[in-house]
Design an enzyme around this catalytic site. Structure first.
Site, PDB file in Angstrom:
ATOM      1  N   ASP A  46     -36.785 -28.322  10.799  1.00 62.24           N
ATOM      2  CA  ASP A  46     -35.525 -27.997  11.467  1.00 62.24           C
ATOM      3  C   ASP A  46     -35.706 -27.058  12.657  1.00 62.24           C
ATOM      4  O   ASP A  46     -35.456 -25.848  12.577  1.00 62.24           O
ATOM      5  CB  ASP A  46     -34.533 -27.392  10.478  1.00 62.24           C
ATOM      6  CG  ASP A  46     -33.112 -27.377  11.052  1.00 62.24           C
ATOM      7  OD1 ASP A  46     -32.912 -27.892  12.176  1.00 62.24           O
ATOM      8  OD2 ASP A  46     -32.211 -26.848  10.377  1.00 62.24           O
ATOM      9  N   ASP A  54     -35.236 -19.755  13.765  1.00 64.89           N
ATOM     10  CA  ASP A  54     -34.471 -19.753  12.513  1.00 64.89           C
ATOM     11  C   ASP A  54     -35.448 -19.903  11.339  1.00 64.89           C
ATOM     12  O   ASP A  54     -35.233 -20.690  10.418  1.00 64.89           O
ATOM     13  CB  ASP A  54     -33.453 -20.890  12.522  1.00 64.89           C
ATOM     14  CG  ASP A  54     -32.419 -20.768  11.407  1.00 64.89           C
ATOM     15  OD1 ASP A  54     -32.139 -19.636  10.960  1.00 64.89           O
ATOM     16  OD2 ASP A  54     -31.886 -21.801  10.975  1.00 64.89           O
TER      17      ASP A  54
END
Length: 330
Positions: free
Chosen positions: A218, A201
């Protein structure tokens, strides 16, 4: 009262969970921008604030969360710039609180990198080359891989069975996505890439720029997948601009890890799968009160008409020659 799992995640419960790890909270809680999970900045007495991330229940297993943390710890040990979860004196990074699993992080400041600056792009390439060199050393045992079934087929089937897709547009969506997935399946079969551990991502919003270096944050979506998945989202503009950015990106990347140019044939396929997956993700999370307020346009015919139009444009892109390096760069 809401039956959604996050409805019981009260400020008192958050503070109690963190204080159970040995910290003394001063009562300050700031909600940070996150939809999939719940993320908070907490004031700590006589210390810097902490970031607490509460994972969405039932999305990842405890073993899958630990695998994410282990990957971050491996990157940290290799002095790769990553914001890794804190490890307690017992060696634990993931903590249980009833149905929730949460992790704690130090607060880290920075700003988004400049995606149109070729020098910055080259630095990002070096960072991702190091990431993939480490990611290629072993494989995830519990985390899934990026694949057509999860991102494309399952997304399509869910939306066709859901009331959010207007009846007037169902046939158009049905036939278009069926044709798209046929093409993407052929692209993946022809590529025969080697899956490695990736961030999965890696968009600009998950990169902090500080002291002339990129710090990736993240790793919640980290999976096995093609290396190009972490590269294509950093390219923008027209074809010429993307080609120049790709050249700079790979110039830095291949200082640390070889890149298989055949994977460039997957860029538009991966972009299309992400679009389909994103629409289904919102639909799957609609019972979470945060989603209807944040995505109020989602249940409108206009949104779905525009989504189908965007997929039609991707259908055309899938028939064009894939992006390639400038001539002479091999």
């Amino acid at each position: 009262m809401s039956s959604h799992p996050y409805s019981v995640l009260t400020p008192e419960r958050i503070l109690d969970a963190v204080e159970a790890q040995g910290y003394r909270c001063d009562g300050r809680i700031t909600v940070l921008n996150s939809f999939e999970n719940r993320v908070f900045q907490l004031g700590i007495e006589d210390e810097l604030p902490l970031i607490a991330k509460f994972y969405r229940p039932a999305r990842w297993s405890y073993e899958q969360i630990l695998e994410e943390h282990a990957f971050c710890a491996e990157l940290t040990a290799a002095e790769w710039p990553v914001l890794a979860p804190l490890i307690d004196p017992e060696g634990q990074s993931a903590h249980r609180d009833g149905e929730f699993v949460f992790a704690l992080f130090t607060r880290f400041g920075g700003h988004a990198p400049e995606p149109d600056n070729l020098n910055t792009i080259e630095v990002l390439g070096r960072s991702l080359g190091r990431l993939h060199a480490i990611g290629a050393l072993s494989a995830f045992q519990h985390r899934p891989a990026i694949n057509i079934e999860d991102y494309g087929v399952a997304s399509r089937e869910f939306l066709l069975s859901n009331d959010c897709l207007p009846q007037s547009l169902r046939e158009a969506y049905d036939t278009l996505t069926r044709d798209i997935l046929t093409i993407i399946d052929a692209r993946f079969r022809d590529c025969k890439y080697t899956a490695i551990r990736i961030h999965a991502d890696c968009h600009i919003g998950n990169i902090l720029w500080r002291d002339d270096r990129a710090v990736v944050v993240d790793f919640d979506d980290c999976r096995m997948g093609p290396a190009v998945q972490d590269l294509w989202m950093l390219l923008s503009g027209d074809r010429q601009e993307q080609t120049e950015q790709l050249d700079a990106l790979l110039e830095g990347y291949e200082m640390f890890h070889a890149f298989d140019d055949r994977e460039l044939s997957l860029c538009e396929s991966l972009r299309t799968l992400r679009m389909m997956h994103y629409a289904a993700w919102i639909a799957r999370r609609w019972s979470d009160p945060a989603f209807p307020s944040a995505f109020s346009w989602f249940n409108t015919e206009r949104y779905w008409a525009e989504h189908i139009l965007a997929l039609r444009e991707q259908f055309a892109m899938l028939h064009e020659e894939p992006l390639s390096r400038p001539r002479g760069n091999f």
